[in-house]
Design a protein around this motif. Structure first.
Motif, PDB file in Angstrom:
ATOM      1  N   ILE A   3      22.555  -3.757   4.344  1.00 16.69           N
ATOM      2  CA  ILE A   3      21.570  -4.741   3.866  1.00 16.69           C
ATOM      3  C   ILE A   3      20.530  -5.001   4.949  1.00 16.69           C
ATOM      4  O   ILE A   3      19.320  -4.963   4.706  1.00 16.69           O
ATOM      5  N   ALA A   4      21.000  -5.272   6.164  1.00 16.94           N
ATOM      6  CA  ALA A   4      20.082  -5.544   7.277  1.00 16.94           C
ATOM      7  C   ALA A   4      19.206  -4.339   7.573  1.00 16.94           C
ATOM      8  O   ALA A   4      18.004  -4.466   7.844  1.00 16.94           O
ATOM      9  N   GLN A   5      19.802  -3.182   7.515  1.00 20.84           N
ATOM     10  CA  GLN A   5      19.082  -1.932   7.782  1.00 20.84           C
ATOM     11  C   GLN A   5      17.912  -1.769   6.811  1.00 20.84           C
ATOM     12  O   GLN A   5      16.814  -1.366   7.209  1.00 20.84           O
ATOM     13  N   GLU A   6      18.141  -2.101   5.556  1.00 18.53           N
ATOM     14  CA  GLU A   6      17.108  -1.954   4.540  1.00 18.53           C
ATOM     15  C   GLU A   6      16.063  -3.069   4.628  1.00 18.53           C
ATOM     16  O   GLU A   6      14.860  -2.806   4.650  1.00 18.53           O
ATOM     17  N   LEU A   7      16.495  -4.316   4.704  1.00 19.73           N
ATOM     18  CA  LEU A   7      15.553  -5.432   4.607  1.00 19.73           C
ATOM     19  C   LEU A   7      14.676  -5.591   5.835  1.00 19.73           C
ATOM     20  O   LEU A   7      13.532  -6.048   5.727  1.00 19.73           O
ATOM     21  N   THR A   8      15.189  -5.258   7.020  1.00 17.57           N
ATOM     22  CA  THR A   8      14.358  -5.407   8.219  1.00 17.57           C
ATOM     23  C   THR A   8      13.130  -4.504   8.168  1.00 17.57           C
ATOM     24  O   THR A   8      12.131  -4.774   8.844  1.00 17.57           O
ATOM     25  N   ARG A   9      13.175  -3.451   7.369  1.00 17.63           N
ATOM     26  CA  ARG A   9      12.007  -2.568   7.241  1.00 17.63           C
ATOM     27  C   ARG A   9      10.841  -3.266   6.556  1.00 17.63           C
ATOM     28  O   ARG A   9       9.689  -2.837   6.677  1.00 17.63           O
ATOM     29  N   TYR A  10      11.126  -4.315   5.807  1.00 18.58           N
ATOM     30  CA  TYR A  10      10.091  -4.997   5.040  1.00 18.58           C
ATOM     31  C   TYR A  10       9.545  -6.225   5.749  1.00 18.58           C
ATOM     32  O   TYR A  10       8.708  -6.937   5.194  1.00 18.58           O
ATOM     33  N   GLU A  11      10.009  -6.503   6.941  1.00 21.85           N
ATOM     34  CA  GLU A  11       9.478  -7.633   7.702  1.00 21.85           C
ATOM     35  C   GLU A  11       8.143  -7.218   8.336  1.00 21.85           C
ATOM     36  O   GLU A  11       8.084  -6.792   9.483  1.00 21.85           O
ATOM     37  N   LEU A  12       7.079  -7.364   7.565  1.00 23.07           N
ATOM     38  CA  LEU A  12       5.735  -6.962   7.989  1.00 23.07           C
ATOM     39  C   LEU A  12       4.858  -8.206   8.063  1.00 23.07           C
ATOM     40  O   LEU A  12       4.499  -8.794   7.041  1.00 23.07           O
ATOM     41  N   HIS A  13       4.533  -8.602   9.278  1.00 23.52           N
ATOM     42  CA  HIS A  13       3.776  -9.834   9.498  1.00 23.52           C
ATOM     43  C   HIS A  13       2.479  -9.854   8.695  1.00 23.52           C
ATOM     44  O   HIS A  13       2.169 -10.843   8.009  1.00 23.52           O
ATOM     45  N   ASN A  14       1.688  -8.791   8.777  1.00 28.50           N
ATOM     46  CA  ASN A  14       0.370  -8.786   8.135  1.00 28.50           C
ATOM     47  C   ASN A  14       0.462  -8.907   6.623  1.00 28.50           C
ATOM     48  O   ASN A  14      -0.454  -9.434   5.977  1.00 28.50           O
ATOM     49  N   GLU A  15       1.555  -8.418   6.042  1.00 29.92           N
ATOM     50  CA  GLU A  15       1.721  -8.468   4.591  1.00 29.92           C
ATOM     51  C   GLU A  15       1.713  -9.915   4.079  1.00 29.92           C
ATOM     52  O   GLU A  15       1.306 -10.184   2.952  1.00 29.92           O
ATOM     53  N   LEU A  16       2.132 -10.848   4.916  1.00 30.11           N
ATOM     54  CA  LEU A  16       2.218 -12.246   4.502  1.00 30.11           C
ATOM     55  C   LEU A  16       0.861 -12.935   4.442  1.00 30.11           C
ATOM     56  O   LEU A  16       0.711 -13.952   3.766  1.00 30.11           O
ATOM     57  N   PHE A  17      -0.134 -12.383   5.139  1.00 31.22           N
ATOM     58  CA  PHE A  17      -1.403 -13.088   5.291  1.00 31.22           C
ATOM     59  C   PHE A  17      -2.591 -12.380   4.650  1.00 31.22           C
ATOM     60  O   PHE A  17      -3.712 -12.864   4.753  1.00 31.22           O
ATOM     61  N   GLU A  18      -2.365 -11.279   3.961  1.00 27.81           N
ATOM     62  CA  GLU A  18      -3.488 -10.454   3.531  1.00 27.81           C
ATOM     63  C   GLU A  18      -4.068 -10.823   2.168  1.00 27.81           C
ATOM     64  O   GLU A  18      -5.215 -10.525   1.899  1.00 27.81           O
ATOM     65  N   THR A  19      -3.296 -11.443   1.289  1.00 23.76           N
ATOM     66  CA  THR A  19      -3.779 -11.682  -0.066  1.00 23.76           C
ATOM     67  C   THR A  19      -3.775 -13.181  -0.375  1.00 23.76           C
ATOM     68  O   THR A  19      -2.920 -13.682  -1.086  1.00 23.76           O
ATOM     69  N   GLN A  20      -4.778 -13.883   0.145  1.00 25.12           N
ATOM     70  CA  GLN A  20      -4.833 -15.337  -0.001  1.00 25.12           C
ATOM     71  C   GLN A  20      -4.930 -15.772  -1.457  1.00 25.12           C
ATOM     72  O   GLN A  20      -4.378 -16.788  -1.853  1.00 25.12           O
ATOM     73  N   GLY A  21      -5.668 -15.028  -2.283  1.00 30.05           N
ATOM     74  CA  GLY A  21      -5.881 -15.454  -3.652  1.00 30.05           C
ATOM     75  C   GLY A  21      -4.675 -15.274  -4.547  1.00 30.05           C
ATOM     76  O   GLY A  21      -4.648 -15.787  -5.661  1.00 30.05           O
ATOM     77  N   ASP A  22      -3.695 -14.528  -4.098  1.00 33.30           N
ATOM     78  CA  ASP A  22      -2.539 -14.239  -4.949  1.00 33.30           C
ATOM     79  C   ASP A  22      -1.275 -14.265  -4.105  1.00 33.30           C
ATOM     80  O   ASP A  22      -0.492 -13.325  -4.090  1.00 33.30           O
ATOM     81  N   ASN A  23      -1.106 -15.365  -3.399  1.00 32.25           N
ATOM     82  CA  ASN A  23      -0.040 -15.436  -2.419  1.00 32.25           C
ATOM     83  C   ASN A  23       0.713 -16.751  -2.583  1.00 32.25           C
ATOM     84  O   ASN A  23       0.149 -17.831  -2.390  1.00 32.25           O
ATOM     85  N   LEU A  24       1.970 -16.674  -2.954  1.00 28.22           N
ATOM     86  CA  LEU A  24       2.789 -17.872  -3.165  1.00 28.22           C
ATOM     87  C   LEU A  24       2.874 -18.724  -1.922  1.00 28.22           C
ATOM     88  O   LEU A  24       2.803 -19.958  -1.988  1.00 28.22           O
TER      89      LEU A  24
END
Length: 302
Positions: free
Chosen positions: A87-108
């Motif tokens: 689980i950790a091996q798979e999910l840590t690959r998706y921890e992408l800082h920039n992904e969280l800040f790139e889509t302001q208009g459609d971002n929970l």
């Protein structure tokens, strides 16, 4: 600010817009990536698992009929160690800082932060708790970064203020973040070796067993206390698994409580059944085309 005592309950759909896989995709990714000779297979060997460990886990999980790795591990404790590492091996690959800040208009997360945002001396007046079934740390990382950058605060001041918005990981997480103290693991890219990063990330994952006394798990105790005190509970990106709902233990008296929930891709019949079975018909549920963000916006819940 959010002044009505509110509990947000995050399911996998809450962090899915940022790239994190839903339960079925996580299952399929783990199985596919454990083919002999793959880079992931080699990582597990480097961590210390032998060929039999890896192949037995992959084959048993593949043919288990379970649509999530958590559901499989709940009944197969002999695979707990390798399962949590996978689980950790798979999910840590998706921890992408920039992904969280790139889509302001459609971002929970931007939407939630907009409603939480207040000057530092007022932030503590927010009345919000987040209860999450997710292992990822994307929301707390986003919230910490956004609040710190908004007001030019130190890590220490930001961390102290964010204590007023508790984030409770019922099933554990991929490690404490640096500002949370203790034995921490940075979000995303790490200076640690890959095998060390995976091991650290797996240490705080919790698999809940049928015979486990939920009352002795501090996170569940905290969550039960928060839901009992809330005036509003909002489920976001949640799959409404029967066992997960039963373990969350909705307050018996719901007279003063408003319950809302997004229901992306659930049919009308499924929504009616869900509402009657778990919420006594009192919940306000979203439509099958509404993801978590659109549900919040449409209902003007915050």
């Amino acid at each position: 600010m959010i002044t009505i005592p509110t509990v947000l309950v995050f399911g996998a759909g809450a962090s899915h817009p940022f790239g994190f896989p839903l339960g079925v995709k996580l299952r399929n990714n783990i199985i596919r990536n454990l083919d002999p000779g793959s880079a992931v297979y080699k990582e597990l060997r480097d961590i210390g698992f032998d060929d039999k460990d890896i192949e037995d886990f992959r084959n048993e999980f593949w043919e288990s009929g379970k649509d999530s790795v958590d559901a499989f591990l709940e009944h197969r404790p002999s695979f707990l160690e390798i399962g949590k590492v996978a689980i950790a091996q798979e999910l840590t690959r998706y921890e992408l800082h920039n992904e969280l800040f790139e889509t302001q208009g459609d971002n929970l997360y931007f939407y939630l932060y907009k409603h939480l945002n207040a000057m530092p001396d007022e932030f503590q007046n927010n009345a919000l708790t987040v209860v999450t079934y997710n292992y990822d740390r994307s929301f707390e990382h986003f919230l910490f970064t956004a609040f710190k950058r908004s007001y030019g605060l130190s890590d220490e001041t930001t961390a102290r203020l964010l204590e007023h918005v508790p984030i409770i990981h019922l099933h554990g997480h991929l490690g404490l973040l640096p500002w949370q103290g203790g034995k921490y693991l940075k979000y995303g890219k790490s200076n640690l070796s890959r095998d060390t990063q995976i091991r650290l990330a797996s240490e705080n994952i919790r698999i809940i067993h049928e015979d486990m006394d939920i009352e002795k798990v501090s996170e569940f105790t905290r969550a039960h206390a928060c839901t009992n005190e809330a005036n509003r509970i909002v489920f976001l990106g949640f799959g409404y698994d029967k066992i997960n709902l039963e373990r969350l233990r909705m307050p018996e008296s719901q007279n003063r409580l408003a319950i809302h929930g997004s229901c992306y891709k659930l049919t009308r019949t499924e929504r009616i059944s869900l509402n009657n079975r778990f919420f006594h018909g009192n919940a306000t549920l979203g439509g099958e085309e509404q993801d978590a963000l659109m549900f919040l916006r449409d209902g003007l819940l915050l």
